[in-house]
Scaffold this active site. Structure first.
Site, PDB file in Angstrom:
ATOM      1  N   ARG A  10      62.333  24.209  59.872  1.00 19.37           N
ATOM      2  CA  ARG A  10      61.585  23.662  61.163  1.00 19.37           C
ATOM      3  C   ARG A  10      61.581  24.508  62.298  1.00 19.37           C
ATOM      4  O   ARG A  10      62.810  25.274  62.410  1.00 19.37           O
ATOM      5  CB  ARG A  10      62.017  22.236  61.255  1.00 19.37           C
ATOM      6  N   HIS A  11      60.605  24.328  63.129  1.00 23.77           N
ATOM      7  CA  HIS A  11      60.813  25.367  64.295  1.00 23.77           C
ATOM      8  C   HIS A  11      61.903  24.937  65.285  1.00 23.77           C
ATOM      9  O   HIS A  11      62.473  23.826  65.196  1.00 23.77           O
ATOM     10  CB  HIS A  11      59.533  25.518  65.080  1.00 23.77           C
ATOM     11  N   GLU A  51      51.925  20.349  62.178  1.00 22.17           N
ATOM     12  CA  GLU A  51      52.704  19.196  62.390  1.00 22.17           C
ATOM     13  C   GLU A  51      51.875  17.956  62.333  1.00 22.17           C
ATOM     14  O   GLU A  51      50.449  18.229  62.341  1.00 22.17           O
ATOM     15  CB  GLU A  51      53.351  18.800  63.963  1.00 22.17           C
ATOM     16  N   TRP A  76      58.404  19.977  74.567  1.00 19.00           N
ATOM     17  CA  TRP A  76      58.209  18.419  74.431  1.00 19.00           C
ATOM     18  C   TRP A  76      59.290  18.010  73.593  1.00 19.00           C
ATOM     19  O   TRP A  76      59.394  16.699  73.667  1.00 19.00           O
ATOM     20  CB  TRP A  76      56.774  18.341  73.857  1.00 19.00           C
ATOM     21  N   ASN A  77      60.002  18.585  72.676  1.00 21.25           N
ATOM     22  CA  ASN A  77      61.222  18.187  71.931  1.00 21.25           C
ATOM     23  C   ASN A  77      62.028  17.827  73.017  1.00 21.25           C
ATOM     24  O   ASN A  77      62.868  16.718  73.025  1.00 21.25           O
ATOM     25  CB  ASN A  77      61.777  19.037  71.148  1.00 21.25           C
ATOM     26  N   ASN A 125      57.089  17.046  60.311  1.00 25.58           N
ATOM     27  CA  ASN A 125      56.488  16.233  59.431  1.00 25.58           C
ATOM     28  C   ASN A 125      55.604  16.855  58.174  1.00 25.58           C
ATOM     29  O   ASN A 125      55.644  16.443  57.456  1.00 25.58           O
ATOM     30  CB  ASN A 125      55.475  15.334  60.136  1.00 25.58           C
ATOM     31  N   HIS A 130      49.303  15.021  63.238  1.00 24.81           N
ATOM     32  CA  HIS A 130      48.676  14.886  64.636  1.00 24.81           C
ATOM     33  C   HIS A 130      48.904  13.378  64.839  1.00 24.81           C
ATOM     34  O   HIS A 130      48.831  12.289  64.030  1.00 24.81           O
ATOM     35  CB  HIS A 130      46.992  14.715  64.309  1.00 24.81           C
ATOM     36  N   LYS A 138      58.869   9.262  74.058  1.00 19.86           N
ATOM     37  CA  LYS A 138      58.940   8.502  73.009  1.00 19.86           C
ATOM     38  C   LYS A 138      59.870   7.381  73.373  1.00 19.86           C
ATOM     39  O   LYS A 138      59.587   6.167  72.910  1.00 19.86           O
ATOM     40  CB  LYS A 138      59.889   9.393  71.858  1.00 19.86           C
TER      41      LYS A 138
END
EC number: 5.4.2.11
Length: 249
Positions: free
Chosen positions: A8-9, A87, A14-15, A184, A89, A98
């Site tokens: 995963r990156h 990822e 935004w994380n 995801n 959508h 979140k």
């Protein structure tokens, strides 16, 4: 016996801000760059090298891959890009915080939107500026098929055919493969590889920039899988991912 590495990156902007990202093309944070560099160094220490890499068309995965390849002294490596590895959508949730969304709709509802198999978030409406139909990286994607939202089942429906028709032939030819993608799209692939049930997939969390190794038999069925980092590091990273969609107490 075949061996592939999934990654995963690193942490994105935004994380860090705890926002739903999806197909929004955000960059890595300084921490994310460091995570990617550490992943490359770990792969190098463990003696990994590759013949071909696959990634999405989003910069956070591309930059992570490039940093890893730089650490491996392998920037020359052939790389194939596909929106099918993007990822999931997140529809109308893209850009929303979140925790704030959980405070508004409840932790349970946000968990369903984030982690359930077949329930998508609210869709983007026609005319929404987040529907970037004209982006050249999606030139091969018909407008009618451009997602306005996706559940994990939708992500599986695009990732698995790409795996079977594009990646698998390369594995069977003996090439050593690295896949740098997203939480995801990797969950979709892992669900398929491991035969995880629709219900159990809710509990699978993929930490950022932690190399995950799959050893596959001659039929490409998993023999075993493992992260290269120690268990405590992975457990803490997975817990951090799991906690992102909860309201702040």
């Amino acid at each position: 016996m075949y061996k592939i590495v999934l990654l995963r990156h690193g942490e994105s902007t935004w994380n860090k801000e705890n926002r739903f990202t999806g197909w929004t093309d955000v960059d890595l944070t300084e921490l994310g760059v460091g995570e990617a560099r550490a992943a490359g160094q770990l792969l190098k220490r463990e003696g990994y090298s590759f013949d071909l890499a696959f990634t999405s068309v989003l910069k956070r995965a591309n930059k992570t891959l490039n940093i890893v390849l730089e650490e491996l002294d392998a920037l020359w490596l052939p790389v194939e890009h596909s929106w099918r590895l993007n990822e999931r959508h997140y529809g109308a949730l893209q850009g929303l915080n979140k925790a704030e969304t959980a405070a508004k709709f409840g932790d349970d509802q946000v968990l369903v939107w984030r982690r359930s198999y077949d329930i998508p978030p609210p869709a983007l409406e026609e005319g929404d500026e987040r529907l970037n139909y004209d982006d050249p990286r999606y030139g091969s994607l018909p407008r009618a098929r451009f997602p306005r939202t996706e559940c994990l089942a939708d992500t599986v429906a695009r990732v698995v055919p790409y795996w079977e028709t594009v990646i698998v032939p390369q594995i069977l030819s003996g090439r050593r493969i690295l896949i740098a993608a997203h939480g995801n799209s990797l969950r979709a692939l892992i669900k398929y590889l491991d035969g995880i049930s629709d219900g159990d997939i809710v509990g699978l969390n993929i930490p950022t920039a932690q190399p995950l190794v799959y050893e596959l038999d001659v039929n490409l069925k998993p023999v075993k899988s493992y992260y290269l980092a120690d268990e405590d590091t992975i457990r803490a990273a997975q817990a951090a991912v799991a906690g992102q969609g909860k309201a702040k107490g």
